[in-house]
Design a protein around this motif. Structure first.
Motif, PDB file in Angstrom:
ATOM      1  N   PRO A 194       0.808  -1.231   0.000  1.00 28.66           N
ATOM      2  CA  PRO A 194       0.000   0.000   0.000  1.00 28.66           C
ATOM      3  C   PRO A 194       0.841   1.281   0.000  1.00 28.66           C
ATOM      4  O   PRO A 194       0.832   2.062   0.945  1.00 28.66           O
ATOM      5  N   ALA A 195       1.582   1.494  -1.083  1.00 26.87           N
ATOM      6  CA  ALA A 195       2.401   2.694  -1.232  1.00 26.87           C
ATOM      7  C   ALA A 195       2.011   3.394  -2.527  1.00 26.87           C
ATOM      8  O   ALA A 195       1.555   2.761  -3.473  1.00 26.87           O
ATOM      9  N   LYS A 196       2.215   4.727  -2.564  1.00 29.14           N
ATOM     10  CA  LYS A 196       1.894   5.483  -3.778  1.00 29.14           C
ATOM     11  C   LYS A 196       2.943   6.568  -4.004  1.00 29.14           C
ATOM     12  O   LYS A 196       3.477   7.151  -3.048  1.00 29.14           O
ATOM     13  N   SER A 197       3.194   6.862  -5.260  1.00 29.28           N
ATOM     14  CA  SER A 197       4.056   7.969  -5.626  1.00 29.28           C
ATOM     15  C   SER A 197       3.341   9.286  -5.342  1.00 29.28           C
ATOM     16  O   SER A 197       2.133   9.404  -5.551  1.00 29.28           O
ATOM     17  N   TYR A 250      -0.938   4.079  -8.891  1.00 25.28           N
ATOM     18  CA  TYR A 250       0.454   4.221  -8.480  1.00 25.28           C
ATOM     19  C   TYR A 250       0.785   5.629  -7.979  1.00 25.28           C
ATOM     20  O   TYR A 250       1.769   5.804  -7.266  1.00 25.28           O
ATOM     21  N   TRP A 251      -0.014   6.608  -8.381  1.00 25.34           N
ATOM     22  CA  TRP A 251       0.326   8.021  -8.194  1.00 25.34           C
ATOM     23  C   TRP A 251      -0.854   8.766  -7.598  1.00 25.34           C
ATOM     24  O   TRP A 251      -1.966   8.690  -8.127  1.00 25.34           O
ATOM     25  N   GLU A 252      -0.601   9.503  -6.499  1.00 26.97           N
ATOM     26  CA  GLU A 252      -1.638  10.297  -5.866  1.00 26.97           C
ATOM     27  C   GLU A 252      -1.531  11.737  -6.383  1.00 26.97           C
ATOM     28  O   GLU A 252      -0.810  12.576  -5.816  1.00 26.97           O
ATOM     29  N   GLU A 253      -2.245  12.011  -7.460  1.00 23.51           N
ATOM     30  CA  GLU A 253      -2.146  13.303  -8.131  1.00 23.51           C
ATOM     31  C   GLU A 253      -2.610  14.456  -7.254  1.00 23.51           C
ATOM     32  O   GLU A 253      -2.123  15.588  -7.385  1.00 23.51           O
ATOM     33  N   SER A 254      -3.528  14.193  -6.335  1.00 30.97           N
ATOM     34  CA  SER A 254      -4.113  15.274  -5.532  1.00 30.97           C
ATOM     35  C   SER A 254      -3.108  15.986  -4.642  1.00 30.97           C
ATOM     36  O   SER A 254      -3.303  17.151  -4.270  1.00 30.97           O
ATOM     37  N   VAL A 255      -2.023  15.313  -4.295  1.00 26.68           N
ATOM     38  CA  VAL A 255      -1.008  15.934  -3.425  1.00 26.68           C
ATOM     39  C   VAL A 255       0.315  16.151  -4.151  1.00 26.68           C
ATOM     40  O   VAL A 255       1.290  16.646  -3.570  1.00 26.68           O
TER      41      VAL A 255
END
Length: 334
Positions: A104-107, A325-330
């Motif tokens: 549970p990891a995200k870029s 894979y990527w949390e665009e909101s932050v």
């Protein structure tokens, strides 16, 4: 999943109290202790983090940053997902592989958008193209991102792993093995080992850069756990903003940024090598779509290209949307 999370970076990370208690800055604002685990032992690529600390950039954003050495991107990603470190700095291929396995990891922003992944060797080996690697011994390190991408590099160039002899060696041992001619080549980042090998041996070093032989993809970036994103999104935004500012400041003052790494680790290369490593890193920050953007700004299309490359070359089995894979909101903006 339990096997993935068990026993990774125990000695390194147990000492870290992730998301530790706050202190007070000189300006009176709360400063929270935050851990960042690198992909590797400190080298020139990591200068912006040290420069950001030295210049008070992280503290200005309410962060007291503790930088920790890593033992390969794969371990950093898994440790981040497990909450053993607040943030990680790791290769996107390792992140994608881990996400597919349920980590549970995200870029939260890829900064090295052209991969520095390469095969490195002394130029007297007369290696000019991937085919010249046939029959050669290759030093690599288990858990390193390149253990995943090298097979894809070979496949992209009409070869297979059986064409070479893989030797798993610890990070420092890889360079020693090449210098002593115990192995023909090593796998590493063009912004890392090559300059050190050249300085220690006095011999010219050559590279087969993955990006120049049909395999380019997002490389190192900032990541965090899904738990952190849910629990403290404001801290994540502060970390992203501080990191982007630190990279922007370092890009304007590369000599000062490199100098800020003095004493960062026993394994740190010489000041000359650190500066060369960082200057090479600065050439990797953008794609055509982000060349006029600030460091760390990603586009959905670039993410899709990277994911497609990972799926096509077998790094991941199934391609998901960038949001997996990527949390665009932050992620960094601007």
């Amino acid at each position: 999943m339990k096997k993935l999370l068990a026993g990774l970076l125990p000695a390194l990370l147990v000492v870290a109290a992730c998301g530790g208690g706050g202190t007070t800055s000189e300006s009176g604002g709360e400063v929270k202790e935050v851990t960042l685990t690198l992909n590797w032992y400190p080298y020139g690529e990591h200068a912006p983090f040290y420069y950001g600390v030295k210049q008070g950039i992280y503290e200005k954003h309410g962060i007291k940053l503790k930088i920790q050495a890593g033992q390969g991107s794969g371990k950093t990603v898994t440790a981040t997902g497990a909450g053993q470190t607040d943030f990680g700095w790791a290769d996107t291929s390792a992140l994608a592989t881990a996400v597919e396995q349920g980590v549970p990891a995200k870029s939260i922003g890829v900064f090295l958008q052209t991969t520095p992944a390469s095969v490195q060797f002394f130029t007297d080996k007369n290696i000019k193209k991937p085919e010249d690697l046939k029959g050669k011994s290759v030093a690599t390190t288990a858990g390193d991102a390149l253990t995943k991408t090298f097979p894809a590099f070979l496949k992209q160039n009409g070869m297979q792993e059986s064409d070479v002899s893989i030797q798993n060696i610890d990070p420092a041992g890889k360079m020693a093995a090449v210098i002593s001619n115990r192995t023909d080549v090593l796998l590493g980042f063009a912004s890392d080992q090559g300059p050190t090998i050249k300085e220690k041996s006095g011999k010219d070093v050559g590279y087969l850069r993955f990006s120049e032989f049909g395999l380019n993809y997002f490389s190192n970036g900032l990541l965090t756990s899904k738990t952190m994103l849910q629990k403290d999104p404001e801290l994540v935004k502060k970390m992203v903003a501080a990191t982007q500012e630190a990279w922007e400041a370092s890009e304007k003052a590369p000599e000062a940024a490199a100098e800020s790494m003095k004493g960062a680790a026993e394994q740190l290369p010489s000041p000359t090598v650190v500066l060369e490593q960082f200057k090479t890193t600065l050439t990797l920050l953008h794609t055509d779509a982000t060349k006029d953007k600030a460091p760390g700004v990603n586009t959905v299309d670039d993410w899709k290209k990277t994911i497609e490359t990972f799926q096509k070359t077998g790094i991941i089995k199934e391609a998901s949307e960038p949001s997996a894979y990527w949390e665009e909101s932050v992620a960094p903006k601007g």
